[in-house]
Design a protein around this motif. Structure first.
Motif, PDB file in Angstrom:
ATOM      1  N   TYR A 517     -22.709 -15.917  52.384  1.00 20.50           N
ATOM      2  CA  TYR A 517     -21.499 -15.372  53.694  1.00 20.50           C
ATOM      3  C   TYR A 517     -20.491 -15.026  52.260  1.00 20.50           C
ATOM      4  O   TYR A 517     -20.619 -15.647  51.010  1.00 20.50           O
ATOM      5  CB  TYR A 517     -20.920 -16.618  54.427  1.00 20.50           C
ATOM      6  CG  TYR A 517     -20.626 -16.491  55.974  1.00 20.50           C
ATOM      7  CD1 TYR A 517     -20.847 -15.258  56.312  1.00 20.50           C
ATOM      8  CD2 TYR A 517     -20.627 -17.560  56.577  1.00 20.50           C
ATOM      9  CE1 TYR A 517     -21.739 -15.511  58.163  1.00 20.50           C
ATOM     10  CE2 TYR A 517     -21.450 -18.205  57.322  1.00 20.50           C
ATOM     11  CZ  TYR A 517     -20.954 -16.584  58.252  1.00 20.50           C
ATOM     12  OH  TYR A 517     -21.873 -16.755  59.545  1.00 20.50           O
ATOM     13  N   LYS A 518     -19.959 -13.819  51.973  1.00 15.70           N
ATOM     14  CA  LYS A 518     -19.670 -13.402  50.898  1.00 15.70           C
ATOM     15  C   LYS A 518     -18.199 -13.364  51.584  1.00 15.70           C
ATOM     16  O   LYS A 518     -17.598 -14.264  52.568  1.00 15.70           O
ATOM     17  CB  LYS A 518     -19.514 -11.724  51.366  1.00 15.70           C
ATOM     18  CG  LYS A 518     -20.914 -11.437  51.121  1.00 15.70           C
ATOM     19  CD  LYS A 518     -21.281 -11.120  49.656  1.00 15.70           C
ATOM     20  CE  LYS A 518     -22.673 -10.838  49.557  1.00 15.70           C
ATOM     21  NZ  LYS A 518     -23.413 -10.867  48.602  1.00 15.70           N
ATOM     22  N   ILE A 519     -17.353 -13.913  49.874  1.00 17.49           N
ATOM     23  CA  ILE A 519     -16.325 -14.262  50.007  1.00 17.49           C
ATOM     24  C   ILE A 519     -15.093 -13.016  50.270  1.00 17.49           C
ATOM     25  O   ILE A 519     -15.668 -12.164  49.846  1.00 17.49           O
ATOM     26  CB  ILE A 519     -15.447 -15.240  49.219  1.00 17.49           C
ATOM     27  CG1 ILE A 519     -16.185 -16.438  49.155  1.00 17.49           C
ATOM     28  CG2 ILE A 519     -14.006 -15.465  49.370  1.00 17.49           C
ATOM     29  CD1 ILE A 519     -16.223 -17.336  50.478  1.00 17.49           C
ATOM     30  N   GLU A 520     -13.883 -13.104  50.702  1.00 16.67           N
ATOM     31  CA  GLU A 520     -13.114 -11.984  51.268  1.00 16.67           C
ATOM     32  C   GLU A 520     -12.320 -11.557  49.745  1.00 16.67           C
ATOM     33  O   GLU A 520     -11.980 -12.474  49.399  1.00 16.67           O
ATOM     34  CB  GLU A 520     -11.749 -12.290  52.469  1.00 16.67           C
ATOM     35  CG  GLU A 520     -10.989 -11.002  52.843  1.00 16.67           C
ATOM     36  CD  GLU A 520      -9.469 -10.796  53.474  1.00 16.67           C
ATOM     37  OE1 GLU A 520      -9.228 -10.094  54.463  1.00 16.67           O
ATOM     38  OE2 GLU A 520      -9.630 -12.408  53.598  1.00 16.67           O
ATOM     39  N   GLU A 525     -19.860 -15.714  46.959  1.00 23.41           N
ATOM     40  CA  GLU A 525     -20.345 -16.106  48.084  1.00 23.41           C
ATOM     41  C   GLU A 525     -20.933 -17.581  48.454  1.00 23.41           C
ATOM     42  O   GLU A 525     -20.930 -18.361  47.607  1.00 23.41           O
ATOM     43  CB  GLU A 525     -21.559 -15.627  48.839  1.00 23.41           C
ATOM     44  CG  GLU A 525     -23.172 -15.701  47.759  1.00 23.41           C
ATOM     45  CD  GLU A 525     -24.025 -15.257  47.542  1.00 23.41           C
ATOM     46  OE1 GLU A 525     -23.965 -14.085  47.977  1.00 23.41           O
ATOM     47  OE2 GLU A 525     -25.187 -15.681  46.990  1.00 23.41           O
ATOM     48  N   ALA A 559     -14.340 -15.913  54.942  1.00 26.07           N
ATOM     49  CA  ALA A 559     -15.663 -15.914  54.329  1.00 26.07           C
ATOM     50  C   ALA A 559     -15.438 -14.490  55.630  1.00 26.07           C
ATOM     51  O   ALA A 559     -15.613 -14.342  56.101  1.00 26.07           O
ATOM     52  CB  ALA A 559     -16.540 -16.323  54.294  1.00 26.07           C
ATOM     53  N   LYS A 567     -13.139 -12.366  60.489  1.00 30.08           N
ATOM     54  CA  LYS A 567     -12.737 -13.060  59.400  1.00 30.08           C
ATOM     55  C   LYS A 567     -13.701 -14.561  59.714  1.00 30.08           C
ATOM     56  O   LYS A 567     -12.617 -14.794  60.373  1.00 30.08           O
ATOM     57  CB  LYS A 567     -11.774 -13.355  58.492  1.00 30.08           C
ATOM     58  CG  LYS A 567     -11.498 -11.581  58.075  1.00 30.08           C
ATOM     59  CD  LYS A 567     -10.273 -11.641  57.113  1.00 30.08           C
ATOM     60  CE  LYS A 567      -9.585 -10.028  57.103  1.00 30.08           C
ATOM     61  NZ  LYS A 567      -8.364  -9.617  56.476  1.00 30.08           N
ATOM     62  N   LYS A 586     -21.691 -23.995  58.394  1.00 31.89           N
ATOM     63  CA  LYS A 586     -21.244 -23.309  59.396  1.00 31.89           C
ATOM     64  C   LYS A 586     -20.418 -23.592  59.909  1.00 31.89           C
ATOM     65  O   LYS A 586     -21.625 -24.388  60.962  1.00 31.89           O
ATOM     66  CB  LYS A 586     -22.314 -21.902  59.163  1.00 31.89           C
ATOM     67  CG  LYS A 586     -23.795 -22.554  60.265  1.00 31.89           C
ATOM     68  CD  LYS A 586     -24.596 -21.411  60.613  1.00 31.89           C
ATOM     69  CE  LYS A 586     -24.164 -20.479  61.674  1.00 31.89           C
ATOM     70  NZ  LYS A 586     -24.149 -21.310  62.656  1.00 31.89           N
TER      71      LYS A 586
END
Length: 1269
Positions: A517-520, A525, A559, A567, A586
């Motif tokens: 998951y990419k971090i905002e 990640e 993420a 989000k 998750k």
């Protein structure tokens, strides 16, 4: 065109089978009455297909192929399986005994007369079974003639032609009717011609015709071409042989007709286990007990007719022998209800164990004089029954339940229940279960349904039942929530492909998929992993441990979901194991039980991505509307395309599988009804802690307290149609002042016995007139365990105050398997306390789980699930295989199961009988361990029944027809030492059985009874008193001694049978009815209502007598061992017993007759080591030490050829020394310890040790013999 090679002999039934099958075949093969070419086949019948490359041999294979073309092997898979079972029956059951009966008549050598006679009896028995099967049928399978009829008809053709006389055929009228129907079919007539049935069983003259009618004429081949010279020569040789054979037969016949001068042949023995009870006895009438007992024990004979008589006499009813139930019984009351089996079920060994234990206890309490009730019942089995009926509807009529509608479908279920639902009751009767059938209850009966409704309403009104939306176990195939017990935990060691209903291809499980998951707002990640990648579409957070230093900088961050703009906040929760994987998890709150709790704690969004059928909802395209496991592949590919996929690796895991539908269970958020179990669970734990409820064995207490102290609320909704519909109504108020409610809001739900009652409750709650209330009853039904939970009091009419409720509730005992301690036992305790304020029973006895002989859990796929009726009646290996064919296993599992069956039951399961099965199950039931059930041990107890049978037969002959038992079993003072000892052992057995029943120690009971009958009564007492009973009544003292002996023998038989009766009801009843009674007029009519022996009455146990007899038996065993060592099988030798002191000499003198009789000695002389009386031991004796008090000297001089024995032993010595030398060389090799497996090394060492012991014995024997030379 195919070519069929058959035998020309008109009585070759295998060839005839193939020829008849060919007559039905549209493309009739060419028929040749010769051996097939050697390179094609070696036996007939053989079918060479048109291609010439494929050859089928054997009647069954050929018949199956031809019947396939003729559509004569069944119209569907089920019928095909039945046809194949009949083929196996013909091949394995009928043909061997038919041949054994008929072949001697046809002059075939190698079958003796004794075998022929026993086979004739067996043939009649098997045809009797076939006769019952054919009673309602025209043909064996379906409504038209099939290969099954052809095969079985040919298997009985020869008996009908040559062995079954008119009187025989009268006893099998249905078989005869069916056989005549078959052989008069045009196809049969064309092959067989007109069949003349046997009028008298006599030797058969060889047939003049040399070929079946359907084959070619005398000098013409089947193809229509003239026969070759070689063929004609071959047939001429055959005719010559046949003529010689005929002459020989005629000579034998002449010899038979000459007067007999030879000695009479011995009477023929009947084969064990083929005796049937065939005296006409109307159902419920008492069985004939006047005719002589058969020569040997046969379960079929013994178990016939008793149960209907017991039932009709009312022996199983608590009212039996009592004026009123309310009348106080000083002996007390025993009440137990059966764990209600599923209405869809059939017996398995778990049921058999449960019922064997429960019936033993019930019969014991009944025989003790207590007011006894064992209440039967059956569970409606919501899911199981609905599945069965739905499949039946689809299979037979192509309809779903939705096509019929709810009411129509429920009518279909009731129809099925009324037709099939009492099958398990018949099976329970077969096991001898002494239930009060007049009180049988079904959980959907009006009485029990009313109790279920009342229980729900009371608990709902009290707030104990409430509405909530939570995760449940969901079966997409059933469209219903299911309970934990209906979820099988399938353990996987790694990547595995599993079949899932609704999917053509198998689905992958047992892998862990990692993705990022990419971090905002950054390039960072977080890598997470999951075994269910499709659920990432419902993720609403990523969780890490609060103490994990790797993620502290992500507090307050989120993420980004790769497939939508959602989000996912990074939350910190201690449930995360930071040492597992990356330490990041998750979170899918709507589809995982752990994640659900995380979601509750952190107030996360709950996004449900699955509908009730397993299709994706609330997800972005292209996943929307996909099936869940199709989405699994699509999500994985999409992550790879975006570069966020990391890896897939094997992952051991447990997959939840629905036991009913075999679907993969999904955690799903659904509004359901729940029972608040906190207070009830505490109460259930407290009653055990306080000792008011006793759980046996006590090692289950830890499990009980763990469950009760950590109990969760119980989901009781099921999305089914069959079951108790929930009496709850959703309220809609036609008033603007009342806002509309939501389904999960319990405030908008009311319960009521009627809709009118519910409407009044709703009007009162919302303060509006009743006419403004609209109601919608919940479509769901209650969990089956809900009705089972109130079973102990609903069966007696609760909530109404009935006589049965007042007398029998609370019950005495609940006996069941430990696997349903929580699912059923705990719920009965909780609901009993909640609704009646009383415990439903005082004690809970939990038996072990039945496993196979190897300790494996019973599983269809292992082929080790055994129907107890197959153990009772016996079944061939082919019959076991056929049951697998009828199951829903896939072909690979069937083959694996067949191999398991072949390994465990290479010859099938022999007929053991109900009594032997019950005894074995009780003997296995020691507290605290599972039961590894070996069928061979059950067979051993069937032999025990035979020993009982023979002992009672011998005893009755010894008692004589004029024998009259004393009015009371008591000591007269004139008993011999043998009488005194056996009565002491009888009293010991009585004490052990009584204490064993009280402590639920079933092995102690079975061991004491087994030892008494087998090792004490039969092996010792009966043998030791034979001289007394066989002496002519020469004088008064002899007559007196024999009379006392007979009274002792009668007491042992009568009391011994009563001890055994609760465990072996059939054989004990059969034998008990043959014994004379102490009080002929007033004695109970059946052993099952005769008082159980108690230690207060049988109080003659003497430890001193037991010690003396133990010494005597040690001496006897030593003498027998010496006799065996010197091969004195028939020769009696003089025996000298060298005793250490005068007391031992006196003891030997006291038991002189017993020792001499039991050791088969010619004479017995005690000799004192201290000198004095008795003289010295002569030379030429073999010596063995019996004990520290006595040495045995067996006089061998003159009885054996010492030189010959020394020569034999010297040869044996040399052989042993050579074997040992060879073994030592093998073990001395340098690489022996490294290369030879440890198990083989152990076996070699043991073999060497045994050889050394044997060699030592041989040397001692040689030395001893040399002293005699």
């Amino acid at each position: 065109m195919a070519t069929l090679y058959v035998s020309p002999h008109p009585d070759d039934f295998r060839s005839l089978l193939a020829l008849i099958a060919a007559e039905y075949c549209p493309s009739h093969p060419r028929v040749i009455t010769e051996d097939p070419p050697a390179h094609l086949a070696k036996s007939r019948p053989a079918l060479v297909l048109a291609s010439g490359n494929t050859v089928l041999t054997g009647a069954n294979a050929v018949g199956w192929f031809l019947s396939s073309e003729a559509k004569r092997k069944g119209k569907d898979v089920k019928q095909e399986s039945q046809v194949w079972q009949w083929l196996s029956f013909a091949e394995n059951e009928l043909i061997p005994i038919s041949c054994a009966v008929v072949f001697p008549l046809m002059g075939v050598k190698g079958v003796d007369k004794q075998l022929q006679q026993s086979s004739r009896a067996e043939l009649k028995r098997v045809l009797g079974i076939l006769d019952q099967t054919l009673q309602p049928r025209t043909f064996l399978v379906g409504e038209s003639l099939s290969l099954a009829d052809i095969a079985v008809a040919m298997a009985v053709l020869l008996p009908f032609k040559y062995a079954l006389e008119p009187s025989d055929r009268k006893s099998i009228i249905n078989v005869t009717r069916w056989f005549l129907t078959c052989i008069n079919q045009p196809q049969f007539v064309k092959v067989l011609g007109k069949i003349a049935l046997c009028e008298k069983m006599v030797p058969v003259s060889p047939p003049t015709s040399s070929a079946p009618k359907a084959a070619a004429a005398n000098n013409t081949a089947a193809s229509g071409q003239p026969k070759t010279e070689a063929q004609l020569k071959k047939e001429a040789k055959k005719r010559e042989k046949m003529e010689k054979f005929q002459q020989k037969k005629e000579m034998e016949e002449k010899k038979k007709q000459q007067p007999q001068t030879e000695k009479k042949s011995k009477p023929e023995k009947k084969e064990l286990g083929v005796i049937a009870y065939n005296i006409p006895t109307p159902a419920g009438e008492k069985k004939d007990v006047v005719s002589p007992l058969p020569d040997s024990y046969s379960p079929q004979y013994v178990e016939a007719a008793w149960y209907p008589w017991w039932e009709k006499q009312g022996f199983f009813k608590p009212e039996y022998g009592r004026k009123s139930l309310r009348e106080p019984n000083p002996r007390g009351i025993f009440m137990m209800c059966i764990p209600p089996p599923n209405v869809t079920g059939s017996l398995h060994l778990g049921h058999a164990l449960t019922n064997a234990i429960q019936d033993c206890l019930t019969r014991w309490h009944r025989m003790r004089g207590e007011t006894t009730l064992w209440n039967p019942g059956c569970d409606h089995a919501g899911i199981a029954t609905q599945v069965v009926v739905e499949k039946k509807l689809m299979r037979e009529r192509g309809l779903s339940r939705h096509d019929l509608g709810r009411e129509g479908f429920i009518q279909e279920v009731w129809k099925w229940k009324n037709e099939k639902g009492d099958r398990i009751y018949h099976q329970l009767k077969k096991l001898g279960s002494s239930l009060d059938w007049d009180r049988a209850c079904f959980t959907m009966d009006p009485k029990l349904s009313y109790a279920v409704q009342e229980a729900f309403i009371r608990m709902h009104d009290d707030g104990v039942i409430y509405r909530s939306k939570r995760l449940v176990n969901w079966s997409c195939t059933l469209n219903s929530a299911i309970s934990d017990i209906e979820v099988d935990k399938k353990e996987l060691t790694g990547r595995t492909l599993l079949p899932v209903p609704g999917y053509k291809e198998k689905v992958e499980f047992g892998v862990l998929v990692s993705f990022a998951y990419k971090i905002e707002g950054s390039d960072e990640e977080v890598i997470v992993a999951t075994t269910r990648i499709e659920t990432m579409l419902g993720d609403t957070a990523v969780a890490v441990h609060p103490s994990d230093p790797r993620y502290q900088h992500l507090k307050g961050k989120a993420a980004i979901h790769p497939f939508c703009d959602r989000k996912l906040p990074v939350v910190f929760d201690e449930f995360v194991d930071m040492n597992f994987g990356t330490g990041a998890v998750k979170i899918t709150p709507a589809h995982d039980h752990n994640d659900y709790e995380v979601g509750e704690r952190h107030k996360l969004d709950f996004i449900n991505i699955l509908d009730e059928n397993g299709y994706l909802i609330n997800v972005p395209p292209p996943f929307l509307g996909m099936k869940r496991f199709d989405a699994r592949k699509a999500v994985l590919q999409a992550l790879k395309d975006r570069g966020q996929f990391k890896e897939v690796k094997d992952n051991p895991m447990v997959v939840p599988v629905c036991s009913r539908s075999k679907d993969i269970v999904e955690p799903l958020l659904k509004p359901q009804w729940y029972v608040d179990c906190r207070d009830m669970g505490k109460q259930a734990a407290d009653v055990v802690r306080e000792g008011r409820l006793k759980i046996i064995p006590d090692h289950h207490l830890k499990t009980w307290f763990n469950w009760m102290d950590n109990i969760r609320d119980w989901c009781i909704s099921r999305q089914l149609w069959w079951g108790h519909r929930i009496p709850a109504y959703f309220v809609t108020v036609d008033d603007p002042s009342v806002k509309p409610g939501e389904d999960m809001d319990g405030h908008y739900w009311v319960s009521g016995r009627t809709e009118e009652e519910a409407r009044e409750k709703a009007a009162k709650r919302f303060g509006v007139p009743a006419e403004k209330i609209s109601l919608r009853q919940d479509e769901d039904v209650l969990d089956t365990w809900f009705s089972s939970g109130i079973f102990p009091f609903s069966i007696f009419g609760w909530p109404n105050e009935t006589e049965d409720l007042n007398v029998f509730y609370p019950g005495t005992l609940l006996e069941t398997g430990h696997d349903i301690l929580f699912f059923w036992v705990a719920r009965m305790v909780m609901m009993g306390l909640k609704l009646t304020g009383k415990l439903p029973f005082k004690e809970v006895y939990l038996h072990a789980v039945v496993r196979d002989a190897h300790g494996r859990k019973m599983s269809k796929s292992l082929g080790n699930v055994i129907d107890p009726l197959d153990v009772i009646t016996g079944i061939s290996l082919e019959g076991l295989h056929a049951q697998l064919t009828d199951s829903n296993l896939d072909p690979v599992e069937i083959e694996k199961a067949k191999q398991g069956q072949k390994s465990d039951y290479p010859s099938g399961i022999p007929e053991c009988g109900t009594d032997a099965l019950r005894f074995a199950l009780c003997a296995y039931t020691s507290q605290g361990r599972d039961i590894n059930l070996d069928v061979n041990r059950i067979l051993g107890y069937r032999h025990f029944c035979n020993k009982l049978w023979n002992a009672v037969k011998f005893a009755m002959k010894a008692l004589g027809e004029t024998f009259v038992p004393a009015e009371k079993a008591q000591l007269s003072g004139d008993e011999s030492v043998s009488d005194r000892w056996i009565l002491s052992r009888l009293c010991a057995a009585v004490g052990l059985c009584g204490s064993g029943f009280e402590a639920y120690d079933f092995p102690a009971i079975t061991t004491s009874i087994y030892n008494f009958w087998l090792y004490e009564l039969c092996d010792v007492y009966l043998e030791s008193v034979k001289p007394v009973l066989s002496k002519p009544d020469a004088d008064q003292e002899t007559r007196k001694q024999a009379a006392v002996c007979r009274q002792t023998l009668y007491t042992c038989l009568e009391v011994g049978l009563r001890l055994l009766s609760p465990i072996m009801p059939f054989v004990t009843e059969e034998l008990f009815q043959r014994l004379p009674r102490r009080h002929a007029q007033s004695n109970p009519p059946s052993i099952c209502v005769t008082p159980y022996p108690e230690a207060t009455e049988f109080c003659w146990h003497s430890e001193e007598v037991d010690r003396e007899m133990e010494f005597v038996m040690t001496v006897v065993r030593t003498i027998r061992s010496l006799r065996a060592d010197y091969n004195l099988t028939k020769t009696r030798a003089d025996c000298y017993l060298q005793c250490i002191d005068g007391d031992t000499v006196a003891l030997v003198e006291k038991y002189r007759l017993q020792i001499q009789t039991l050791s088969y000695s010619q004479s017995l002389r005690p000799v004192s080591s201290a000198g004095g009386d008795g003289g010295a031991v002569p030379e030429g004796c073999a010596v063995a030490i019996a004990s520290d008090r006595c040495t045995v000297h067996l006089l061998l001089k003159g009885l054996i050829d010492t030189e010959k024995e020394v020569a034999k032993l010297t040869s044996k010595q040399g052989e042993l020394e050579r074997q040992m030398e060879k073994l030592k060389e093998k073990m001395a090799k340098s690489d022996y310890k490294e290369k030879v497996p440890a198990k083989v090394q152990e076996l070699d060492a043991e073999k060497l040790r045994q050889s050394q012991i044997e060699l030592q014995k041989v040397k001692e024997a040689i030395d001893n013999f040399k002293k005699m030379m």
